[in-house]
Design an enzyme around this catalytic site. Structure first.
Site, mmCIF file in Angstrom:
data_model
loop_
_atom_site.group_PDB
_atom_site.id
_atom_site.type_symbol
_atom_site.label_atom_id
_atom_site.label_comp_id
_atom_site.label_asym_id
_atom_site.label_seq_id
_atom_site.Cartn_x
_atom_site.Cartn_y
_atom_site.Cartn_z
ATOM 1 N N LYS A 276 2.902 2.036 2.405
ATOM 2 C CA LYS A 276 2.920 2.552 3.774
ATOM 3 C C LYS A 276 3.960 1.792 4.588
ATOM 4 O O LYS A 276 4.151 0.595 4.396
ATOM 5 C CB LYS A 276 1.558 2.314 4.450
ATOM 6 N N LYS B 293 0.843 -1.215 0.000
ATOM 7 C CA LYS B 293 0.000 0.000 0.000
ATOM 8 C C LYS B 293 0.867 1.251 0.000
ATOM 9 O O LYS B 293 0.382 2.366 0.098
ATOM 10 C CB LYS B 293 -0.909 0.028 1.238
HETATM 11 N N1 C2G Z 1 -10.156 6.872 9.389
HETATM 12 C C1 C2G Z 1 -11.132 7.779 9.775
HETATM 13 N N2 C2G Z 1 -10.769 9.019 10.162
HETATM 14 C C2 C2G Z 1 -9.460 9.379 10.180
HETATM 15 C C3 C2G Z 1 -8.459 8.467 9.789
HETATM 16 C C4 C2G Z 1 -8.831 7.196 9.396
HETATM 17 O O1 C2G Z 1 -12.335 7.465 9.771
HETATM 18 N N3 C2G Z 1 -9.141 10.649 10.572
HETATM 19 C C5 C2G Z 1 -10.589 5.549 8.960
HETATM 20 C C6 C2G Z 1 -10.195 5.244 7.508
HETATM 21 O O2 C2G Z 1 -11.159 5.804 6.616
HETATM 22 C C7 C2G Z 1 -10.208 3.722 7.502
HETATM 23 C C8 C2G Z 1 -9.770 3.367 8.934
HETATM 24 O O3 C2G Z 1 -9.943 4.559 9.733
HETATM 25 O O4 C2G Z 1 -11.537 3.238 7.296
HETATM 26 C C9 C2G Z 1 -8.316 2.934 8.997
HETATM 27 O O5 C2G Z 1 -7.525 3.954 8.405
HETATM 28 P P1 C2G Z 1 -6.092 3.530 7.829
HETATM 29 O O6 C2G Z 1 -5.349 2.802 8.860
HETATM 30 O O7 C2G Z 1 -5.494 4.738 7.151
HETATM 31 O O8 C2G Z 1 -6.527 2.456 6.724
HETATM 32 P P2 C2G Z 1 -6.134 2.403 5.184
HETATM 33 O O9 C2G Z 1 -4.682 2.580 5.013
HETATM 34 O O10 C2G Z 1 -7.086 3.295 4.489
HETATM 35 O O11 C2G Z 1 -6.403 0.856 4.863
HETATM 36 O O12 C2G Z 1 -8.127 -2.741 2.334
HETATM 37 C C10 C2G Z 1 -8.388 -1.470 2.871
HETATM 38 C C11 C2G Z 1 -7.153 -0.851 3.460
HETATM 39 O O13 C2G Z 1 -6.445 -1.760 4.282
HETATM 40 C C12 C2G Z 1 -7.541 0.402 4.246
#
Ligand code: C2G
Length: 135
Positions: free
Chosen positions: A46, A44
């Site tokens: 990351k 990803k």
């Molecule tokens: N999130 C949120 N508000 C934020 C930050 C994150 O609602 N200020 C939500 C994101 O939208 C996501 C969840 O928290 O639904 C986890 O965020 P991340 O760890 O950034 O996940 P991501 O990298 O988007 O991974 O297969 C899908 C991916 O693994 C999603």
């Protein structure tokens, strides 16, 4: 028992994550979090500060979370829905529409508004003064 699932890296756990998990749990009775493995995070683009095991431990301590499973690839979602008898798939709205095609006929899909002013990237920037790509 209404099963809910959500996916993510959940690095440097913050209240935006907690608000997402709280609202996701409110959509059912049992919340599964598919937590991105360290190797999948690399796919990803990351690099999580905390390891998978440390991120898993923190998520398991959250009252809204009932089970944490590894997210190893993009393709596992339909299998997870079947394997865990999932009724609702939930993601933050930065993912709106992205999973409708592959999951639309398998379960309910809910995209929840992100908590606007916080992100793991912002935390890192504020602490180091450096910016980097990704969320
Ligand atoms: N999130 C949120 N508000 C934020 C930050 C994150 O609602 N200020 C939500 C994101 O939208 C996501 C969840 O928290 O639904 C986890 O965020 P991340 O760890 O950034 O996940 P991501 O990298 O988007 O991974 O297969 C899908 C991916 O693994 C999603």
């Amino acid at each position: 028992m209404r099963h809910v699932i959500t996916y993510g890296t959940f690095d440097l756990l913050h209240y935006g994550h907690i608000e997402l998990l709280k609202r996701a749990k409110a959509l059912g009775d049992y919340l599964i979090v598919a937590l991105s493995a360290d190797e999948f995070n690399a796919l990803k683009g990351k690099k999580a500060y905390f390891s998978y095991e440390d991120r898993k431990r923190m998520l398991e301590a959250i009252r809204y979370v009932d089970m944490v499973i590894p997210e190893n690839n993009w393709e596992q979602k339909p299998h997870d829905i079947d394997r865990y008898d999932v009724d609702v798939f939930v993601m933050g709205d930065d993912w709106t529409g992205k999973f409708d095609e592959i999951l639309g006929d398998k379960c309910e899909i809910v995209y929840l508004a992100r908590t606007p002013e916080i992100s793991t990237t912002q935390i890192k920037t504020d602490l180091t003064g450096k910016t980097n790509s990704g969320k």
